[in-house]
Design a protein around this motif. Structure first.
Motif, short mmCIF file in Angstrom:
data_model
loop_
_atom_site.label_atom_id
_atom_site.label_comp_id
_atom_site.label_asym_id
_atom_site.label_seq_id
_atom_site.Cartn_x
_atom_site.Cartn_y
_atom_site.Cartn_z
N VAL A 60 -2.37 2.89 9.74
CA VAL A 60 -3.13 2.57 10.57
C VAL A 60 -4.25 3.51 10.86
O VAL A 60 -5.31 3.13 11.75
N ASP A 112 -6.22 5.37 8.42
CA ASP A 112 -7.23 5.34 7.31
C ASP A 112 -7.33 3.72 6.84
O ASP A 112 -8.22 3.61 6.19
N ASP A 113 -6.16 3.05 7.07
CA ASP A 113 -6.39 1.59 6.68
C ASP A 113 -6.71 1.32 5.18
O ASP A 113 -7.22 0.56 4.94
N SER A 114 -6.30 2.21 4.17
CA SER A 114 -6.73 2.40 3.04
C SER A 114 -5.84 1.11 2.10
O SER A 114 -6.53 0.44 1.39
N ASN A 115 -4.59 1.11 2.26
CA ASN A 115 -3.91 -0.21 1.64
C ASN A 115 -3.91 0.25 0.11
O ASN A 115 -4.24 -0.46 -0.86
N HIS A 116 -3.73 1.49 -0.25
CA HIS A 116 -3.80 1.64 -1.62
C HIS A 116 -2.41 2.68 -2.36
O HIS A 116 -2.19 2.19 -3.53
N GLN A 132 -6.31 -6.19 12.25
CA GLN A 132 -6.27 -5.08 11.50
C GLN A 132 -5.24 -5.43 10.13
O GLN A 132 -5.47 -4.92 9.16
N THR A 187 -5.96 9.14 -1.22
CA THR A 187 -4.72 8.24 -1.52
C THR A 187 -4.38 8.46 -2.89
O THR A 187 -3.25 8.50 -3.29
N THR A 208 -12.63 1.39 -0.39
CA THR A 208 -12.42 -0.10 -0.24
C THR A 208 -12.73 -0.37 1.20
O THR A 208 -13.17 0.34 2.20
N GLN A 257 0.23 0.52 -4.50
CA GLN A 257 -0.02 -0.07 -5.74
C GLN A 257 -0.43 1.26 -6.75
O GLN A 257 -0.18 1.13 -7.97
N ARG A 276 -17.57 2.43 5.34
CA ARG A 276 -16.20 1.73 5.55
C ARG A 276 -15.62 1.91 6.89
O ARG A 276 -15.71 3.04 7.29
N LYS A 301 2.50 -1.30 3.86
CA LYS A 301 1.49 -1.43 2.87
C LYS A 301 0.07 -1.05 3.38
O LYS A 301 -0.96 -0.85 2.61
N GLN A 302 -0.11 -0.38 4.60
CA GLN A 302 -1.28 0.32 4.85
C GLN A 302 -1.07 1.24 6.05
O GLN A 302 0.17 1.14 6.61
N PRO A 311 -6.65 -0.53 -6.22
CA PRO A 311 -5.75 0.47 -6.19
C PRO A 311 -4.98 0.79 -7.51
O PRO A 311 -4.70 1.75 -8.07
N GLN A 328 -10.62 7.42 -7.83
CA GLN A 328 -10.44 7.40 -6.35
C GLN A 328 -11.43 6.13 -5.65
O GLN A 328 -12.49 6.21 -6.03
N ILE A 346 -12.53 2.49 9.53
CA ILE A 346 -11.30 3.33 9.54
C ILE A 346 -10.61 3.11 11.21
O ILE A 346 -11.20 2.69 11.90
#
Ligand SMILES: Cc1cc2nc3c(=O)[nH]c(=O)nc-3n(C[C@H](O)[C@H](O)[C@H](O)COP(=O)(O)OP(=O)(O)OC[C@H]3O[C@@H](n4cnc5c(N)ncnc54)[C@H](O)[C@@H]3O)c2cc1C
Ligand SMILES: Cc1cc2nc3c(=O)[nH]c(=O)nc-3n(C[C@H](O)[C@H](O)[C@H](O)COP(=O)(O)OP(=O)(O)OC[C@H]3O[C@@H](n4cnc5c(N)ncnc54)[C@H](O)[C@@H]3O)c2cc1C
Lengths: 252, 309
Positions: free
Chosen positions: A120, A122-126, B237, A94, B107, A129, B120, A117-118, B95, B104, B122
């Protein structure tokens, strides 16, 4: 106002994914791919702002393999003007994605950057920001409403306690949540027209960003399967089962 | 190996997630807590009671992404780990901080395998990723629901950090859901309602069952989108991740995006008119039938059994 929207190509959200038996990742060959749903809401938000009249241009950027062209075309068919594909076959982290996008931001100088916002997969949501920090802009994440007020935006955000409204001066970064709008399905003529819109393809290696990952993925494993249970025949049996669970719970 | 942990709070009250984050973070080192708030004193006093906390640091400011990030940035060099909850605040700031520090982040951690190896989820929890983080400083968010809370009874010192932090973004208004139900993310029992509950009034039925059991109440995205339940009740989700001892899903099909939020539940019970619904298939106990008939009977039955929590 000039808007840049970042979109990602991901495994379609309706696909039930399968973890590769060797633990190296998720099976993506032969799997249906599409635009990340959150990114669709971001594109729709940009197009709706343009329909209200105060937008000079909507530029789409995606980072990924050649096939990511497809999701850029989807965004162009929804109403964006031109696209940029930053081509790479590597799985980028990210922070690397955000650094590449920051280069595009310094070239394009958009007033508003919209992202999902994220993603679907890796679902990081990074990324939104991070991009806000790298470009020294304020951020409004998880947006469910965007109102333009002169040189500012009033953004309503979905947060853990409900919703909150903040104001951000432009230039700013906004990430889209699913209740922001209902993305349109582009009509066929728009899809045809999208093919003639400008789409620049540039290798990720030309931006002077170190693409090497910082983290090491040891393995990808499937979650533990739940064992199937039983069906009871009456409300009183169900209530008894609830009661026995509750009575077994340890007090926290 | 020391930890700076950002405390979540709302309306002047420390989040119950904090005690879980302290317990989880203790695996990484001694834990200091940071509270950024307009009136941090009473929140800090609560945080100081959590066992395992070395000290509590306060910054007086309106908590918003930039002020929190700048506060964390000011302190980060002193720590090997900066940790926040995978909440709407932690997701907003970690982030941003990561990009400022050129680190990096890792999360939504659900398991700490060693001080630099984490697991984590995914793909909406359909796969688990084990990552090794060789960076000198780790930036992490933890899912509170995956960890047990630390005990209380501590009296850690509270220090105020006198820095001025600013934000280009301005906070305008909070739209809070008025509800006296327990916190979803840390509740022991959760009742979830789907779109088939049919109306906001219908949800009162779900809430009534919740009250009977002292449970938190959640909803599917379809129910929230339809306006039957507030957005902060959404499980899944894109909503909250829950891990109660018991989850009772009422009129919920079990789409994979919803299942993403309930994988940590110990027991799942389902009430659904469709025996083929995916949620019925994974439920430990299922009852097939019409929720509008079943739920009122269930409330009466549970009241008769006299469960008082
Ligand atoms: C060691 C390693 C292994 C990896 N393994 C895999 C793997 O198996 N499968 C896999 O798919 N990925 C893999 N990745 C890639 C990587 O995890 C993510 O693709 C990348 O970090 C983006 O995360 P995200 O999409 O969850 O970002 P998020 O922060 O969730 O994305 C938010 C928003 O940012 C924007 N955005 C994100 N990515 C892009 C993009 N590429 N182009 C344009 N806009 C974007 C979009 O608007 C998106 O909605 C791996 C990376 C590493 C380093
Ligand atoms: C990117 C993305 C993210 C998403 N994120 C989330 C998320 O975070 N959380 C989430 O929940 N969803 C999420 N969704 C939506 C998800 O895909 C489903 O649409 C949603 O969960 C379905 O909600 P539901 O079970 O209430 O409705 P439905 O799928 O319509 O199911 C209704 C169920 O009620 C049963 N039923 C009907 N009438 C009765 C009755 N009288 N008595 C008993 N049972 C009855 C039916 O048999 C059925 O099983 C997301 C979707 C996308 C694309």
């Amino acid at each position: 106002m000039k808007i840049l929207v970042a979109v990602k190509r991901v495994v379609d959200h309706n696909v039930r994914i399968r973890v590769r038996p060797d633990g190296t990742g998720v099976e993506t060959t032969g799997v249906r791919m599409s635009m990340n749903p959150f990114c669709k809401h971001a594109v729709e938000a940009a197009v709706q702002l343009a329909e209200k009249g105060d937008v000079s241009e909507i530029v789409i950027v995606s980072i990924g393999p050649k096939q990511s062209n497809d999701v850029i075309l989807t965004a162009l068919a929804m109403g964006a003007r031109r696209g940029i594909l930053i081509e790479t076959d590597a799985a980028l982290e990210t922070l690397t994605i955000a650094k590449l996008l920051a280069k595009v931001v310094s070239e394009e100088q958009p007033d508003l950057i919209l992202l999902g916002k994220q993603a679907v997969d890796d679902d990081s949501n990074h990324v939104g920001q991070m991009l806000a920090a790298l470009t020294n802009r304020p951020q409004a994440t998880f947006a469910s409403q965007i109102v333009v007020k002169g040189a500012e935006l009033e953004v309503t955000r979905e947060v853990d306690y409900g919703r909150e409204t903040i104001s951000v001066p432009l230039p700013a970064v906004v990430t889209a949540d699913l209740r922001l709008n209902t993305p349109r399905n582009a009509a066929l003529p728009m899809v045809m027209k999208a093919r003639s819109k400008p789409l620049a393809v540039r290798p990720a290696t030309e931006f002077g960003v170190d693409l090497a990952p910082r983290l090491r993925t040891e393995k990808i494993s499937p979650p533990t399967e739940r064992v199937p249970g039983k069906t009871v025949g009456s409300v009183s049996d169900f209530a008894a089962a609830v009661a026995s669970e509750v009575n077994e719970m340890e007090a926290l | 190996m020391s930890v700076l942990l950002l405390a979540d709070h709302d309306n002047g009250v420390l989040s119950p997630a904090t005690a879980r984050l302290v317990a989880a973070s203790s695996a990484l080192g001694v834990v200091d807590i940071l509270v950024v708030a307009e009136n941090p004193a009473s929140i800090a006093a609560e945080a100081a009671k959590i066992a395992g906390v070395q000290k509590v640091i306060t910054v007086t400011a309106t908590p918003i992404a930039e002020t929190i990030t700048n506060s964390l940035e000011n302190l980060a060099q002193r720590y090997r780990n900066v940790v926040a909850s995978a909440s709407s605040v932690g997701k907003d700031v970690i982030p941003r901080l990561a990009a400022k520090l050129d680190i990096q982040p890792v999360t939504d951690v659900v398991e700490i395998l060693s001080p630099n190896r984490f697991t984590r989820p995914i793909y909406a929890g359909n796969a688990l990723e084990t990552v090794e983080d060789p960076q000198a400083t780790h930036l992490l968010t933890f899912r509170a629901s995956a960890f047990r809370p630390a005990a209380s009874g501590n009296t850690a010192p509270v220090e105020s950090l006198d820095i001025s932090v600013t934000s280009a973004a301005k906070f305008l208004a909070a739209h809070r859901t008025d509800s006296d139900t327990p916190d979803l993310a840390t509740a022991q029992i959760v009742i979830g309602g789907g779109v088939s509950v049919g109306s906001a009034e219908g949800f009162q039925l779900i809430e009534k069952l919740g009250k009977t059991l002292g449970a938190a109440v959640g909803a599917t995205r379809a129910a929230v989108d339809a306006g039957y339940a507030p957005n902060d009740w959404q499980i899944g989700q894109t909503g909250k991740i829950i891990a109660p001892d018991l989850y009772i899903a009422i009129g919920i099909s079990g789409a994979l995006q919803h299942l993403a939020g309930i994988q940590g539940a110990k027991k799942i019970f389902a009430i659904n008119s469709d025996p083929e619904a995916p949620l019925v298939k994974i439920a430990d106990v299922a009852l097939i039938g019409d929720l509008f008939e079943i739920v009122p009977q269930l409330v009466t039955e549970l009241e008769r059994l006299g469960l008082k929590r």
